[in-house]
Design a protein around this motif. Structure first.
Motif, PDB file in Angstrom:
ATOM      1  N   GLY A   1      19.112  40.247  -0.973  1.00  0.00           N
ATOM      2  CA  GLY A   1      19.580  40.492   0.379  1.00  0.00           C
ATOM      3  C   GLY A   1      20.945  39.956   0.718  1.00  0.00           C
ATOM      4  N   GLY A   2      21.666  39.425  -0.256  1.00  0.00           N
ATOM      5  CA  GLY A   2      22.990  38.879  -0.005  1.00  0.00           C
ATOM      6  C   GLY A   2      23.326  37.817  -1.028  1.00  0.00           C
ATOM      7  N   ASN A   3      24.500  37.164  -0.820  1.00  0.00           N
ATOM      8  CA  ASN A   3      24.916  36.079  -1.709  1.00  0.00           C
ATOM      9  C   ASN A   3      24.855  36.491  -3.179  1.00  0.00           C
ATOM     10  OD1 ASN A   3      23.168  34.602   0.708  1.00  0.00           O
ATOM     11  ND2 ASN A   3      25.142  33.602   0.298  1.00  0.00           N
ATOM     12  N   GLU A   4      25.481  37.634  -3.478  1.00  0.00           N
ATOM     13  CA  GLU A   4      25.390  38.154  -4.842  1.00  0.00           C
ATOM     14  C   GLU A   4      25.938  37.197  -5.886  1.00  0.00           C
ATOM     15  OE1 GLU A   4      28.586  40.677  -2.673  1.00  0.00           O
ATOM     16  OE2 GLU A   4      26.660  39.764  -2.223  1.00  0.00           O
ATOM     17  N   GLU A   5      26.952  36.396  -5.528  1.00  0.00           N
ATOM     18  CA  GLU A   5      27.495  35.457  -6.510  1.00  0.00           C
ATOM     19  C   GLU A   5      26.442  34.428  -6.915  1.00  0.00           C
ATOM     20  OE1 GLU A   5      30.253  35.929  -7.965  1.00  0.00           O
ATOM     21  OE2 GLU A   5      30.958  37.546  -6.656  1.00  0.00           O
ATOM     22  N   ARG A   6      25.630  34.021  -5.979  1.00  0.00           N
ATOM     23  CA  ARG A   6      24.542  33.084  -6.293  1.00  0.00           C
ATOM     24  C   ARG A   6      23.544  33.740  -7.249  1.00  0.00           C
ATOM     25  NH1 ARG A   6      21.811  31.041  -1.043  1.00  0.00           N
ATOM     26  NH2 ARG A   6      23.945  30.300  -0.780  1.00  0.00           N
TER      27      ARG A   6
ATOM     28  N   TYR B   1      11.266  33.120 -10.173  1.00  0.00           N
ATOM     29  CA  TYR B   1      12.241  32.199  -9.600  1.00  0.00           C
ATOM     30  C   TYR B   1      12.667  32.711  -8.235  1.00  0.00           C
ATOM     31  CZ  TYR B   1      12.611  30.368 -14.351  1.00  0.00           C
ATOM     32  OH  TYR B   1      12.318  29.815 -15.578  1.00  0.00           O
ATOM     33  N   GLY B   2      12.605  31.856  -7.232  1.00  0.00           N
ATOM     34  CA  GLY B   2      13.046  32.208  -5.897  1.00  0.00           C
ATOM     35  C   GLY B   2      14.500  31.841  -5.681  1.00  0.00           C
ATOM     36  N   ILE B   3      15.247  32.744  -5.046  1.00  0.00           N
ATOM     37  CA  ILE B   3      16.653  32.512  -4.735  1.00  0.00           C
ATOM     38  C   ILE B   3      16.835  32.762  -3.247  1.00  0.00           C
ATOM     39  CG2 ILE B   3      19.044  33.100  -5.317  1.00  0.00           C
ATOM     40  CD1 ILE B   3      17.858  34.570  -7.821  1.00  0.00           C
ATOM     41  N   ARG B   4      17.205  31.754  -2.500  1.00  0.00           N
ATOM     42  CA  ARG B   4      17.382  31.915  -1.059  1.00  0.00           C
ATOM     43  C   ARG B   4      18.722  32.580  -0.783  1.00  0.00           C
ATOM     44  NH1 ARG B   4      13.889  28.307   1.774  1.00  0.00           N
ATOM     45  NH2 ARG B   4      11.905  28.455   0.661  1.00  0.00           N
ATOM     46  N   VAL B   5      18.690  33.671  -0.035  1.00  0.00           N
ATOM     47  CA  VAL B   5      19.911  34.436   0.230  1.00  0.00           C
ATOM     48  C   VAL B   5      19.963  34.845   1.698  1.00  0.00           C
ATOM     49  CG1 VAL B   5      19.995  35.328  -2.140  1.00  0.00           C
ATOM     50  CG2 VAL B   5      18.833  36.662  -0.361  1.00  0.00           C
ATOM     51  N   SER B   6      21.142  35.224   2.136  1.00  0.00           N
ATOM     52  CA  SER B   6      21.435  35.776   3.462  1.00  0.00           C
ATOM     53  C   SER B   6      21.337  34.732   4.563  1.00  0.00           C
ATOM     54  CB  SER B   6      20.529  36.969   3.801  1.00  0.00           C
ATOM     55  OG  SER B   6      19.342  36.565   4.438  1.00  0.00           O
ATOM     56  N   LEU B   7      21.916  35.082   5.707  1.00  0.00           N
ATOM     57  CA  LEU B   7      21.858  34.198   6.883  1.00  0.00           C
ATOM     58  C   LEU B   7      20.436  34.074   7.414  1.00  0.00           C
ATOM     59  CD1 LEU B   7      25.039  35.412   8.804  1.00  0.00           C
ATOM     60  CD2 LEU B   7      24.782  33.319   7.470  1.00  0.00           C
ATOM     61  N   PHE B   8      19.560  34.978   7.001  1.00  0.00           N
ATOM     62  CA  PHE B   8      18.180  34.978   7.464  1.00  0.00           C
ATOM     63  C   PHE B   8      17.253  34.226   6.505  1.00  0.00           C
ATOM     64  CE2 PHE B   8      20.368  38.622   9.181  1.00  0.00           C
ATOM     65  CZ  PHE B   8      19.991  38.627  10.511  1.00  0.00           C
ATOM     66  N   VAL B   9      17.833  33.545   5.521  1.00  0.00           N
ATOM     67  CA  VAL B   9      17.092  32.756   4.531  1.00  0.00           C
ATOM     68  C   VAL B   9      15.965  33.586   3.919  1.00  0.00           C
ATOM     69  CG1 VAL B   9      16.109  30.491   4.036  1.00  0.00           C
ATOM     70  CG2 VAL B   9      17.564  30.774   6.046  1.00  0.00           C
TER      71      VAL B   9
END
Length: 211
Positions: free
Chosen positions: A33-38, A5-13
């Motif tokens: 790389g970010g957006n830990e809540e997601r 499953y892919g999860i898009r995170v961070s300002l750098f997508v």
């Protein structure tokens, strides 16, 4: 059966990946790389027992959520041994360049080139692919025919070599000598953008053509 499953995170997508063994419902993360809540929400939705976190390299957009996840789920974080210095240096990990405050990640467990291990019942091999960073690497699942390439190889593109520690010559050699030798049908899940496969990159990648 392995599901990705892919999860898009961070300002750098950035593409963070959750890899699940559907028989045990254990799984591991690659490049949170970010957006830990997601990421927390996806783990809860899938009811996954997280057992490990793997980093392809130490740039901020691939590791910024790792510490929170490590603390929450009490799991180890792994990277190539040469990337420990990148994680510990705000200049090399780019936080001093792109954030208002510097950040480092300490305590990652080092792995060497060619290390093979079983995580969540899935066989994984670390392939060292320096060039984007000194300790950049890919994670290969030979039985599934899957490669997580981080910022080494993209769909018809390659990683940026202008950041600290980068080298176009080294990256090109890594791709030709370490990745293009894999089975052509290997699916490549890249750190940014869409998925691809080894065979089509050997034939059509304009930056590193197969020789």
């Amino acid at each position: 059966m392995v599901k990705v499953y892919g999860i898009r995170v961070s300002l750098f997508v950035t593409n963070c990946y959750l890899v699940i063994n559907e028989e045990s419902n254990e799984g591991f993360l690659i490049d949170p790389g970010g957006n830990e809540e997601r990421i927390f929400d996806v783990l809860a939705e899938k009811e996954v027992k997280l057992v490990a976190i793997y980093l392809t390299h130490g740039h901020l957009d691939h590791m910024m959520a790792a510490e929170r996840l490590r603390e929450e789920y009490e799991v180890p974080v792994y990277c190539h041994t040469a990337e420990l210095a990148v994680l510990a240096d705000p200049v090399q990990n780019l936080t001093s360049r792109f954030l208002r405050h510097s950040y480092v990640l300490n305590g990652a467990e080092p792995l060497s080139d060619g290390a093979e291990f079983v995580t969540a019942g899935i066989r994984v091999k670390l392939i060292s692919t320096p060039g984007h960073t000194p300790g950049g690497c890919c994670y290969y699942l030979p039985e599934e025919g899957i490669l997580f390439s981080g910022d080494t190889l993209f769909y018809r593109n390659i990683g940026n070599t202008e950041f600290p520690g980068g080298s176009m010559a080294v990256l090109s050699n890594s791709i030709r000598e370490k990745l293009y030798v894999l089975p052509e049908e290997t699916t490549v899940y890249a750190g940014h953008g869409e998925e691809t496969d080894i065979g089509s990159e050997k034939r059509e990648n304009p930056f590193v053509p197969a020789i």
